[in-house]
Design a protein around this motif. Structure first.
Motif, PDB file in Angstrom:
ATOM      1  N   ASP A 123       0.852  -1.185   0.000  1.00  0.00           N
ATOM      2  CA  ASP A 123       0.000   0.000   0.000  1.00  0.00           C
ATOM      3  C   ASP A 123       0.890   1.238   0.000  1.00  0.00           C
ATOM      4  OD1 ASP A 123      -1.703   2.085   0.515  1.00  0.00           O
ATOM      5  OD2 ASP A 123      -2.720   1.141   2.202  1.00  0.00           O
ATOM      6  N   HIS A 167       0.202   4.279   0.382  1.00  0.00           N
ATOM      7  CA  HIS A 167      -0.190   5.256   1.394  1.00  0.00           C
ATOM      8  C   HIS A 167       0.486   4.967   2.739  1.00  0.00           C
ATOM      9  CE1 HIS A 167      -3.281   6.566  -1.403  1.00  0.00           C
ATOM     10  NE2 HIS A 167      -3.732   5.341  -1.480  1.00  0.00           N
ATOM     11  N   LEU A 170       0.686  10.704  -3.750  1.00  0.00           N
ATOM     12  CA  LEU A 170       0.454   9.274  -3.544  1.00  0.00           C
ATOM     13  C   LEU A 170       1.495   8.713  -2.585  1.00  0.00           C
ATOM     14  CD1 LEU A 170      -1.034   6.599  -4.448  1.00  0.00           C
ATOM     15  CD2 LEU A 170       0.905   6.287  -5.991  1.00  0.00           C
ATOM     16  N   GLU A 171       2.748   9.151  -2.754  1.00  0.00           N
ATOM     17  CA  GLU A 171       3.851   8.630  -1.941  1.00  0.00           C
ATOM     18  C   GLU A 171       3.963   9.306  -0.581  1.00  0.00           C
ATOM     19  OE1 GLU A 171       4.877   7.854  -6.268  1.00  0.00           O
ATOM     20  OE2 GLU A 171       4.186   9.610  -5.150  1.00  0.00           O
ATOM     21  N   GLY A 172       3.006  10.170  -0.242  1.00  0.00           N
ATOM     22  CA  GLY A 172       2.984  10.803   1.070  1.00  0.00           C
ATOM     23  C   GLY A 172       4.220  11.625   1.346  1.00  0.00           C
ATOM     24  N   ASP A 180      -6.938  13.504  -6.371  1.00  0.00           N
ATOM     25  CA  ASP A 180      -6.922  12.053  -6.266  1.00  0.00           C
ATOM     26  C   ASP A 180      -5.713  11.537  -7.048  1.00  0.00           C
ATOM     27  OD1 ASP A 180      -7.365   9.308  -6.514  1.00  0.00           O
ATOM     28  OD2 ASP A 180      -9.522   9.524  -6.780  1.00  0.00           O
ATOM     29  N   HIS A 202      -4.876   8.399  -7.874  1.00  0.00           N
ATOM     30  CA  HIS A 202      -5.032   7.079  -8.501  1.00  0.00           C
ATOM     31  C   HIS A 202      -5.270   7.189 -10.010  1.00  0.00           C
ATOM     32  CE1 HIS A 202      -6.145   6.604  -4.219  1.00  0.00           C
ATOM     33  NE2 HIS A 202      -5.494   5.455  -4.322  1.00  0.00           N
ATOM     34  N   HIS A 204     -11.365   1.340  -0.079  1.00  0.00           N
ATOM     35  CA  HIS A 204     -11.020   2.768  -0.060  1.00  0.00           C
ATOM     36  C   HIS A 204     -11.220   3.359  -1.440  1.00  0.00           C
ATOM     37  CE1 HIS A 204      -7.085   2.116  -1.996  1.00  0.00           C
ATOM     38  NE2 HIS A 204      -6.764   3.384  -1.829  1.00  0.00           N
ATOM     39  N   SER A 216      -7.061   7.922   0.657  1.00  0.00           N
ATOM     40  CA  SER A 216      -5.900   7.347   1.322  1.00  0.00           C
ATOM     41  C   SER A 216      -6.375   6.333   2.342  1.00  0.00           C
ATOM     42  CB  SER A 216      -5.075   8.435   2.026  1.00  0.00           C
ATOM     43  OG  SER A 216      -4.054   7.843   2.816  1.00  0.00           O
ATOM     44  N   THR A 217      -5.632   5.236   2.476  1.00  0.00           N
ATOM     45  CA  THR A 217      -6.017   4.207   3.434  1.00  0.00           C
ATOM     46  C   THR A 217      -5.715   4.616   4.869  1.00  0.00           C
ATOM     47  OG1 THR A 217      -3.881   3.138   3.001  1.00  0.00           O
ATOM     48  CG2 THR A 217      -5.806   2.272   1.848  1.00  0.00           C
ATOM     49  N   THR A 223      -6.970   7.380   5.948  1.00  0.00           N
ATOM     50  CA  THR A 223      -8.153   8.162   6.273  1.00  0.00           C
ATOM     51  C   THR A 223      -9.007   7.411   7.291  1.00  0.00           C
ATOM     52  OG1 THR A 223      -8.200   9.042   4.034  1.00  0.00           O
ATOM     53  CG2 THR A 223     -10.192   9.323   5.344  1.00  0.00           C
ATOM     54  N   ASP A 245      -3.869  -0.311  -5.485  1.00  0.00           N
ATOM     55  CA  ASP A 245      -2.633   0.468  -5.368  1.00  0.00           C
ATOM     56  C   ASP A 245      -1.378  -0.323  -5.707  1.00  0.00           C
ATOM     57  OD1 ASP A 245      -4.055   2.686  -4.636  1.00  0.00           O
ATOM     58  OD2 ASP A 245      -3.839   2.368  -2.496  1.00  0.00           O
TER      59      ASP A 245
END
Length: 334
Positions: free
Chosen positions: A84, A86, A111-113, A158, A160, A226, A247-248, A250, A306
């Motif tokens: 994942d 996230h 996406l990669e935080g 978003d 994705h 998600h 995001s997972t 969340t 993901d």
């Protein structure tokens, strides 16, 4: 069911706190690696290798790069099957691969935080590119978060983007442009491969449209763990809903579960879908809630959201991943 939901809420909060501390450590380690890396006068990492080493963050990006560079470069992805992004935590070995890579490609759009901040810093020293950087922003899904009064100042897209195959095909153009600049001697080879792969993606996009359109409109509701399938829903005319946000990490609560249960029952939905890189327990709470109200809903299959499937399997490529998802959704909802 309440205890299950509360457990996941507290677990997600702890995950957020751990990530903040973890990425402070990553930054320190990365600066140490960078200090040991030889630089050219223009600030770019020097390399005398005949074959470039390319590192990508996700497997989806890695697969596009492989289709373009073929055997002219070595390609490695940090986030493998079932990972994942996230929640991804880079290891010290990953950081070494990043700093020693000749070229790095990442998704962007956060996406990669926190890792994205590190990659932006590294981009001052070597070729690091976000494949989303030149995609048409008008096609990004605007996902506002926070309180109503904060929404004008807080904006997030978003990330994705790979679930709209037509939009994702723009990544081919970005990667081709960067590779021609980094490895001019193989420009013709890369250009030919990119053209072939874009044709493959065009056919995949058309095929996906046709298959999803075969699902009766009233049954065209995709429910997942998600909210990763927003682009998929927009591109292929299928309504999507999920327990968690994009995001997972969340958080979700009892109200989110209750709302989803009521929607499933009201729409007489028979199938929901779990994801290969996301824990199934939260969605199982939704299924349990439906069953307690006398509505039988089942898991329609596992979707790749993901991350792609295992290497060597049909879903171990981007094209195979999309085909698997489309076939699974179509088979369960028709």
């Amino acid at each position: 069911m309440i205890s299950i939901i509360l457990f996941h809420i507290f677990a997600l909060q702890n995950e957020l706190n751990m990530q903040r501390n973890f990425y402070v450590l990553i930054t320190v380690l990365l600066l140490g690696f960078m200090a040991c890396t030889q630089k050219a006068e223009d600030g770019q990492t020097t390399t005398s290798k005949e074959t470039l080493d390319i590192v990508t963050t996700t497997g989806m990006i890695g697969d596009v790069v492989k289709n373009i560079v073929g055997d002219k470069a070595n390609v490695a992805s940090l986030m493998g099957p079932g990972v994942d992004p996230h929640l991804y935590k880079a290891t010290q070995g990953d950081l070494k691969r990043i700093t020693e890579a000749d070229v790095i490609f990442y998704n962007g759009l956060f996406l990669e935080g926190k890792m994205e901040e590190i990659l932006l810093k590294l981009a001052k020293k070597k070729p690091v590119f976000a494949i989303s950087e030149k995609m048409p922003k008008s096609r990004f899904i605007d996902y506002n978060i926070g309180k109503k009064e904060e929404r004008k100042s807080k904006q997030i897209f978003d990330p994705h983007i790979w679930f709209d195959v037509d939009l994702w095909s723009n990544s081919v153009d970005v990667i081709l442009e960067k590779m021609k600049a980094q490895d001019a001697k193989n420009e013709a080879y890369y250009t030919k491969n990119a053209a072939n792969y874009k044709r493959t993606l065009k056919n995949l996009h058309t095929e996906s449209q046709q298959k999803i359109a075969s699902i009766p409109k009233a049954q065209r509701l995709l429910i997942t763990s998600h909210d990763a399938f927003g682009y998929f829903g927009k591109a292929y005319d299928i309504e999507v809903n999920a327990l968690q946000g994009i995001s997972t990490v969340t958080e979700f609560g009892l109200k989110d579960v209750s709302n989803l249960v009521n929607m499933i029952i009201d729409r007489d939905i028979k199938s929901v879908f779990i994801e290969s890189s996301v824990a199934a327990k939260p969605l199982e709470a939704v299924i349990e809630g439906c069953q307690k109200k006398g509505h039988d809903v089942r898991i329609g299959g596992t979707l790749y959201s993901d991350a792609m499937g295992e290497d060597g399997t049909p879903a171990g490529t981007y094209v195979g991943m999309v085909k698997h998802n489309v076939n699974t959704i179509t088979g369960a909802l028709k």
